[in-house]
Design a protein around this motif. Sequence first.
Motif, mmCIF file in Angstrom:
data_model
loop_
_atom_site.group_PDB
_atom_site.id
_atom_site.type_symbol
_atom_site.label_atom_id
_atom_site.label_comp_id
_atom_site.label_asym_id
_atom_site.label_seq_id
_atom_site.Cartn_x
_atom_site.Cartn_y
_atom_site.Cartn_z
ATOM 1 N N SER A 98 44.867 9.184 36.457
ATOM 2 C CA SER A 98 46.130 9.335 37.184
ATOM 3 C C SER A 98 47.251 8.471 36.623
ATOM 4 C CB SER A 98 45.928 9.016 38.657
ATOM 5 O OG SER A 98 45.154 10.021 39.242
ATOM 6 N N GLY A 99 48.460 8.856 37.008
ATOM 7 C CA GLY A 99 49.655 8.129 36.612
ATOM 8 C C GLY A 99 50.872 8.755 37.247
ATOM 9 N N CYS A 100 52.031 8.294 36.829
ATOM 10 C CA CYS A 100 53.279 8.703 37.469
ATOM 11 C C CYS A 100 54.142 9.489 36.491
ATOM 12 C CB CYS A 100 54.024 7.469 37.967
ATOM 13 S SG CYS A 100 54.469 6.329 36.643
ATOM 14 N N GLY A 101 55.304 9.906 36.947
ATOM 15 C CA GLY A 101 56.256 10.603 36.094
ATOM 16 C C GLY A 101 57.652 10.054 36.311
ATOM 17 N N PHE A 102 58.538 10.322 35.376
ATOM 18 C CA PHE A 102 59.932 9.899 35.524
ATOM 19 C C PHE A 102 60.784 10.736 34.578
ATOM 20 C CE2 PHE A 102 57.887 7.350 32.315
ATOM 21 C CZ PHE A 102 58.838 7.094 31.325
ATOM 22 N N ALA A 103 62.067 10.821 34.878
ATOM 23 C CA ALA A 103 62.989 11.562 34.022
ATOM 24 C C ALA A 103 63.718 10.562 33.130
ATOM 25 C CB ALA A 103 63.973 12.337 34.871
ATOM 26 N N GLU A 104 63.846 10.901 31.856
ATOM 27 C CA GLU A 104 64.504 9.993 30.901
ATOM 28 C C GLU A 104 65.188 10.830 29.824
ATOM 29 O OE1 GLU A 104 62.987 5.810 29.423
ATOM 30 O OE2 GLU A 104 61.989 7.391 28.282
ATOM 31 N N LYS A 105 66.508 10.668 29.726
ATOM 32 C CA LYS A 105 67.293 11.377 28.703
ATOM 33 C C LYS A 105 67.019 12.885 28.725
ATOM 34 C CE LYS A 105 67.447 7.322 25.728
ATOM 35 N NZ LYS A 105 66.824 6.638 24.602
ATOM 36 N N GLY A 106 67.013 13.436 29.931
ATOM 37 C CA GLY A 106 66.833 14.884 30.062
ATOM 38 C C GLY A 106 65.404 15.368 29.891
ATOM 39 N N PRO A 158 48.959 3.726 36.971
ATOM 40 C CA PRO A 158 50.241 3.010 36.965
ATOM 41 C C PRO A 158 51.326 3.791 37.700
ATOM 42 C CG PRO A 158 49.887 4.054 34.835
ATOM 43 C CD PRO A 158 48.629 4.266 35.624
ATOM 44 N N TYR A 159 52.212 3.055 38.364
ATOM 45 C CA TYR A 159 53.307 3.656 39.131
ATOM 46 C C TYR A 159 54.579 2.853 38.865
ATOM 47 C CZ TYR A 159 55.949 5.458 43.147
ATOM 48 O OH TYR A 159 56.898 6.036 43.959
ATOM 49 N N LEU A 160 55.556 3.491 38.255
ATOM 50 C CA LEU A 160 56.815 2.824 37.898
ATOM 51 C C LEU A 160 57.739 2.688 39.107
ATOM 52 C CD1 LEU A 160 57.708 4.631 34.563
ATOM 53 C CD2 LEU A 160 57.315 2.177 34.790
ATOM 54 N N ARG A 167 62.813 -2.292 35.147
ATOM 55 C CA ARG A 167 61.648 -1.434 35.406
ATOM 56 C C ARG A 167 60.396 -2.289 35.533
ATOM 57 N NH1 ARG A 167 60.996 4.038 31.966
ATOM 58 N NH2 ARG A 167 60.644 2.567 30.266
ATOM 59 N N TYR A 168 59.573 -1.920 36.513
ATOM 60 C CA TYR A 168 58.274 -2.558 36.737
ATOM 61 C C TYR A 168 57.246 -1.448 36.927
ATOM 62 C CZ TYR A 168 61.041 -6.723 37.958
ATOM 63 O OH TYR A 168 61.900 -7.789 37.936
ATOM 64 N N PHE A 169 55.976 -1.817 36.831
ATOM 65 C CA PHE A 169 54.968 -0.894 37.358
ATOM 66 C C PHE A 169 53.892 -1.665 38.085
ATOM 67 C CE2 PHE A 169 53.097 -1.302 32.992
ATOM 68 C CZ PHE A 169 51.755 -1.536 33.292
ATOM 69 N N VAL A 170 53.359 -1.016 39.117
ATOM 70 C CA VAL A 170 52.227 -1.549 39.862
ATOM 71 C C VAL A 170 51.014 -0.722 39.455
ATOM 72 C CG1 VAL A 170 52.709 -0.070 41.872
ATOM 73 C CG2 VAL A 170 51.377 -2.149 42.186
ATOM 74 N N PRO A 214 48.135 2.917 43.615
ATOM 75 C CA PRO A 214 49.202 2.191 44.309
ATOM 76 C C PRO A 214 50.574 2.817 44.053
ATOM 77 C CG PRO A 214 48.616 1.025 42.306
ATOM 78 C CD PRO A 214 47.668 2.192 42.405
ATOM 79 N N ASN A 215 51.434 2.761 45.062
ATOM 80 C CA ASN A 215 52.855 3.138 44.946
ATOM 81 C C ASN A 215 53.652 2.001 45.568
ATOM 82 O OD1 ASN A 215 53.061 6.763 45.500
ATOM 83 N ND2 ASN A 215 51.491 5.604 44.462
#
Length: 483
Positions: A98-106, A158-160, A167-170, A214-215
Amino acid sequence: MEHFDKKAIDSKVAAGLPFTDRWHNRFHLEMPFGLINDPNGLTYADGEYHIFFQWNPLGCEHKNKCWAHVRTRDFVHYSLPELSLWPSDEHDKDGCYSGCGFAEKGKVRVFYTCNAKNDGVRTPAQRLGTLQEDGSVRKDEIVIPDSPEGITGHFRDPYLFHRHGRRYFVIGAQADGEKPRGTVLIYKEGKDGWQNLGELHTRLGDFGYMWECPNMLHFGSYDALIFCPQGLEAREFDRQNLYQAGYIAGHLSLDSMDMMQHTKFQELDHGFDFYASQVFQHEGRHILLGWMGMPDRDDEYPTREKGWMYSLTMPRVLTLRQGHIFSRPAAELKALRIEDTALDIDSDMEDKLSTRLFDGSEVLMDITLGKAKKVELTLVYGLEKTVFSYDHTTQVMTIDRTGMKNGGRGVRRFKMFVDRVLSLQLFVDRAAVEAFFQHGEEAASFLVFPEKNIRPELRVTADAPLETVTGRVWELDSFRFNP
């Protein structure tokens, strides 16, 4: 390492839609084959929500962990699910965890745990990736190659999050020692990469042997750490599942690495089938998706014999009030309501109320208790039943699934304060049931597998005349999958 043929797997998924089996749900995300679990990589980018989730396309076992991917603009119409990320090299050969997602530069980026085992030793690496035009994820750099000193190989998910423009991640972890201990670590992004700030301190003490998923959320001036502790003892009114999904709310201090003045641990959901939730933020909303299932309980899910297992919950919007998280179904889901078949409930109820539900239903109901001390809402499937019973004297809600023949059974009890009116919002899909009580103060999600292919009936009974029962029942449409 198994070979994954994206094109062949995607074609097989498309051929399996729309669902025809009577236990396949209509408005819960599922797959036509394989085992799904944790929602991952939840992101909003370029007008669309991206939902990834764990998937084993090769069978109904917890192995061959890949990520599936769908897009939606409205949580009603979805792209065809596709294989997006799969084990392919020495770092993630034993699973894309598992992990997270994020938008960056489109672009849609993901940040996930690679799992590799060599000679019985687990090496968890944290890696970035980028979603490509063809729906696959390009694997980018490894940012944390292994678990840090003092932490076992159980180091994942990981969760940003952002604080003070940084920026951090837990990340979920297990502290090494004579008795392994669940914990979370926080990393901070700097010029030279990611710096380990160490464990986040809480007042929970010895609280299970592993913390997963974790979130770190921010509600106004408050913070909430959502996580899934494993190894807690069940109690009379909480922690009754094998593993828990819950949170503490307080104030995060990144200077002292403390969760200050935090609440006790509270569960997000009191049902039988809820775990590994993930939350993402968009336009001021905290939107949660959870896994309707439970690790290490696979034998409770009879769809395994049909070649598929598990669902995701419907999207929920979270709010924090006085240290407690409320959850409500996302407003977009109202578009599933078929208004011309809706039934109004308006009853000065002396004895009992009974209404036939649809193939997929939403029930909104307010029960003014009057002299009644005990009220029961029963989902009746022919000779089978699942019962919600509320005792006003003890302020206890009980969910009893022992009246079902297939799948997991048992009882769940939790405390819930009701003054005069018991409020309920109930979603009944073919196998998935999600209940929201007291305008989202508590929730309960679970699966039922009725033996007969019949529409359920909802019965309301009480131990004395109820003052009033008002509400509405809607037939709900199915999700639409568009190529």
